[in-house]
Write a protein that holds these residues in place. Sequence first.
Motif, PDB file in Angstrom:
ATOM      1  N   ALA A 138      12.405  -3.085  -5.141  1.00 36.88           N
ATOM      2  CA  ALA A 138      11.719  -4.220  -4.744  1.00 36.88           C
ATOM      3  C   ALA A 138      11.037  -3.960  -3.566  1.00 36.88           C
ATOM      4  O   ALA A 138      11.092  -3.179  -2.633  1.00 36.88           O
ATOM      5  N   ILE A 139      10.298  -5.102  -3.493  1.00 45.67           N
ATOM      6  CA  ILE A 139       9.361  -5.342  -2.171  1.00 45.67           C
ATOM      7  C   ILE A 139       9.276  -6.838  -1.676  1.00 45.67           C
ATOM      8  O   ILE A 139       9.239  -7.651  -2.608  1.00 45.67           O
ATOM      9  N   MET A 140       9.617  -6.990  -0.414  1.00 48.50           N
ATOM     10  CA  MET A 140       9.617  -8.090  -0.018  1.00 48.50           C
ATOM     11  C   MET A 140       8.641  -8.431   1.150  1.00 48.50           C
ATOM     12  O   MET A 140       8.936  -7.228   2.177  1.00 48.50           O
ATOM     13  N   ALA A 141       7.863  -9.306   1.470  1.00 46.26           N
ATOM     14  CA  ALA A 141       6.640  -9.155   2.504  1.00 46.26           C
ATOM     15  C   ALA A 141       6.641 -10.802   2.911  1.00 46.26           C
ATOM     16  O   ALA A 141       6.696 -11.722   2.253  1.00 46.26           O
ATOM     17  N   PHE A 142       6.760 -10.763   4.429  1.00 43.73           N
ATOM     18  CA  PHE A 142       6.529 -12.102   4.991  1.00 43.73           C
ATOM     19  C   PHE A 142       5.154 -12.156   5.467  1.00 43.73           C
ATOM     20  O   PHE A 142       4.500 -11.146   6.153  1.00 43.73           O
ATOM     21  N   SER A 143       4.167 -12.923   5.142  1.00 45.58           N
ATOM     22  CA  SER A 143       2.878 -13.372   5.343  1.00 45.58           C
ATOM     23  C   SER A 143       1.948 -11.978   5.346  1.00 45.58           C
ATOM     24  O   SER A 143       1.403 -11.717   6.402  1.00 45.58           O
ATOM     25  N   PRO A 144       1.969 -11.196   4.198  1.00 43.88           N
ATOM     26  CA  PRO A 144       1.507 -10.183   4.316  1.00 43.88           C
ATOM     27  C   PRO A 144      -0.198 -10.046   4.268  1.00 43.88           C
ATOM     28  O   PRO A 144      -0.881 -11.062   3.804  1.00 43.88           O
ATOM     29  N   GLY A 145      -0.685  -8.990   5.212  1.00 45.73           N
ATOM     30  CA  GLY A 145      -2.195  -8.914   5.201  1.00 45.73           C
ATOM     31  C   GLY A 145      -2.608  -7.782   4.131  1.00 45.73           C
ATOM     32  O   GLY A 145      -2.099  -6.765   4.066  1.00 45.73           O
ATOM     33  N   LEU A 146      -3.226  -8.387   3.170  1.00 40.67           N
ATOM     34  CA  LEU A 146      -3.604  -7.564   1.825  1.00 40.67           C
ATOM     35  C   LEU A 146      -5.143  -7.473   1.707  1.00 40.67           C
ATOM     36  O   LEU A 146      -5.381  -7.068   0.545  1.00 40.67           O
ATOM     37  N   ASP A 147      -5.898  -7.964   2.547  1.00 39.19           N
ATOM     38  CA  ASP A 147      -7.497  -8.050   1.939  1.00 39.19           C
ATOM     39  C   ASP A 147      -8.279  -7.970   3.465  1.00 39.19           C
ATOM     40  O   ASP A 147      -8.436  -8.643   3.945  1.00 39.19           O
ATOM     41  N   HIS A 148      -8.805  -6.626   3.587  1.00 36.36           N
ATOM     42  CA  HIS A 148      -9.461  -6.404   4.507  1.00 36.36           C
ATOM     43  C   HIS A 148     -10.922  -6.537   4.130  1.00 36.36           C
ATOM     44  O   HIS A 148     -11.984  -6.692   5.285  1.00 36.36           O
ATOM     45  N   THR A 149     -11.356  -7.234   3.073  1.00 36.10           N
ATOM     46  CA  THR A 149     -12.523  -7.638   2.863  1.00 36.10           C
ATOM     47  C   THR A 149     -12.669  -9.190   3.287  1.00 36.10           C
ATOM     48  O   THR A 149     -13.623  -9.702   3.639  1.00 36.10           O
ATOM     49  N   ARG A 150     -11.441  -9.718   3.532  1.00 42.18           N
ATOM     50  CA  ARG A 150     -11.529 -11.135   4.199  1.00 42.18           C
ATOM     51  C   ARG A 150     -12.350 -12.139   3.399  1.00 42.18           C
ATOM     52  O   ARG A 150     -13.059 -12.900   4.031  1.00 42.18           O
ATOM     53  N   SER A 151     -12.247 -11.912   2.059  1.00 41.15           N
ATOM     54  CA  SER A 151     -12.712 -12.705   1.167  1.00 41.15           C
ATOM     55  C   SER A 151     -11.864 -13.965   0.561  1.00 41.15           C
ATOM     56  O   SER A 151     -12.559 -14.993   0.120  1.00 41.15           O
ATOM     57  N   GLY A 152     -10.606 -14.310   1.117  1.00 43.04           N
ATOM     58  CA  GLY A 152      -9.874 -15.144   0.604  1.00 43.04           C
ATOM     59  C   GLY A 152     -10.433 -16.638   1.174  1.00 43.04           C
ATOM     60  O   GLY A 152     -11.020 -16.735   2.412  1.00 43.04           O
ATOM     61  N   GLU A 153     -10.335 -17.460   0.323  1.00 42.40           N
ATOM     62  CA  GLU A 153     -10.883 -18.895   0.669  1.00 42.40           C
ATOM     63  C   GLU A 153     -10.264 -19.574   2.048  1.00 42.40           C
ATOM     64  O   GLU A 153     -10.574 -20.362   2.692  1.00 42.40           O
ATOM     65  N   PRO A 203      -8.600  -0.082  -3.037  1.00 45.05           N
ATOM     66  CA  PRO A 203      -7.235  -0.467  -3.290  1.00 45.05           C
ATOM     67  C   PRO A 203      -6.190  -0.354  -2.240  1.00 45.05           C
ATOM     68  O   PRO A 203      -5.388  -1.271  -1.902  1.00 45.05           O
ATOM     69  N   LEU A 204      -6.304   0.558  -1.183  1.00 52.56           N
ATOM     70  CA  LEU A 204      -5.383   0.706  -0.102  1.00 52.56           C
ATOM     71  C   LEU A 204      -5.722  -0.172   1.137  1.00 52.56           C
ATOM     72  O   LEU A 204      -4.960  -0.088   1.978  1.00 52.56           O
ATOM     73  N   LEU A 205      -6.848  -0.754   1.168  1.00 49.55           N
ATOM     74  CA  LEU A 205      -7.365  -1.537   2.045  1.00 49.55           C
ATOM     75  C   LEU A 205      -7.291  -2.943   1.770  1.00 49.55           C
ATOM     76  O   LEU A 205      -6.824  -3.873   2.694  1.00 49.55           O
ATOM     77  N   SER A 206      -7.379  -3.233   0.384  1.00 46.42           N
ATOM     78  CA  SER A 206      -7.825  -4.568   0.068  1.00 46.42           C
ATOM     79  C   SER A 206      -6.860  -4.668  -1.288  1.00 46.42           C
ATOM     80  O   SER A 206      -7.611  -5.157  -2.263  1.00 46.42           O
ATOM     81  N   THR A 251       0.896  -1.089   0.020  1.00 53.02           N
ATOM     82  CA  THR A 251      -0.040   0.141   0.067  1.00 53.02           C
ATOM     83  C   THR A 251       0.835   1.286  -0.130  1.00 53.02           C
ATOM     84  O   THR A 251       0.482   2.173  -0.574  1.00 53.02           O
ATOM     85  N   ALA A 252       1.970   1.100   0.479  1.00 54.00           N
ATOM     86  CA  ALA A 252       3.052   2.097   0.537  1.00 54.00           C
ATOM     87  C   ALA A 252       3.535   2.594  -0.835  1.00 54.00           C
ATOM     88  O   ALA A 252       3.627   3.741  -1.317  1.00 54.00           O
ATOM     89  N   CYS A 253       3.592   1.457  -1.432  1.00 55.12           N
ATOM     90  CA  CYS A 253       4.115   1.411  -3.002  1.00 55.12           C
ATOM     91  C   CYS A 253       3.166   2.126  -3.947  1.00 55.12           C
ATOM     92  O   CYS A 253       3.460   2.915  -4.800  1.00 55.12           O
ATOM     93  N   LEU A 254       1.778   1.752  -3.330  1.00 56.98           N
ATOM     94  CA  LEU A 254       0.654   2.187  -4.247  1.00 56.98           C
ATOM     95  C   LEU A 254       0.381   3.920  -4.059  1.00 56.98           C
ATOM     96  O   LEU A 254       0.292   4.465  -4.985  1.00 56.98           O
TER      97      LEU A 254
END
Length: 307
Positions: free
Chosen positions: A167-182, A215-218, A152-155
């Motif tokens: 470059a961007i490197m992320a460990f276990s990132p939280g990327l979806d506040h809609t919580r819609s992932g299976e 987009p900045l939340l999910s 989100t900072a890159c966005l």
Amino acid sequence: MSREQRARIDAMLRRSGGDGPRSVEELRAGFRALMAGMIVPPGIRTRDEVLGDRRAVRVEPDDDPKAGTILYFHGGGNVFGSPETALCLTANLVVRTGFRAFSLDYRLAPEHPFPAAIDDALSAYRALLDGGEDPSAIAFAGDSAGGGLTVTACLAARDAGLPLPAAIMAFSPGLDHTRSGESMRTKEGIDPIFTRAAVRYTGSLYLAGRDPHHPLLSPAVLADLSGFPPMLLQVGTNELLLDDSTRLAARARDAGVDVILDVTADAPHVFQAYVGVLDEAGQALDRAAFFLGQHVRAVETARTPAP
């Protein structure tokens, strides 16, 4: 990964979770206690500095650092955590790359909900650029919520017309506040740290009533990643947030972005923190450091005039 190592960590994490809902202060204290037990490697020095208008902990090798800067964002659900709780991760990246790092003490919810953390991250990046840092020598890195902040900072930087990091490197990132992932459903009970209810609770503190369909939340489901730098996403299969990484990687691929999705079987959230206890943690950190060094050095080499 040995079954014994995995079982010990799984049991420890389940014990540390406690029973029932906890207050913000209890969450913060519990996380500090958990992360205080992580191993910080020798061979580093630290000092407080200011980036933008926020405190940042500068972490660098005892020996002269190589050219290159890691701007690190700690985890903690945007509600808890600090540069100190992430020191095991930041220091391990510094030792393995030889780069210096700045670990940002960004503002936390509920006192400072969305978009305060993103604003602080963008301000810190501006400060590095204004101080003469070449963006090709800067990498964003982070874990959990801080891993989401790398994206989100890159966005935000792109939207502000700033040059993007190398470059961007992320460990276990939280990327979806809609919580819609299976995986929010399929990993319930398998994840030794999170429940859906707990993730939604801390998420609600950060959202403060905002629609998560932004987009900045999910970014995993809504962001346009066009023009992004190369990305490395590391995640374990025992995570509620697994699909945050898998879906962002697919979006990055479709946008023509170089992306590595690095999935470790039977690993919990931010398993890299258990370096020295879990074999796969050190191996993952080695891969992360190689990725960071490869991209920063490659850009720098390209800028060097031929003899």
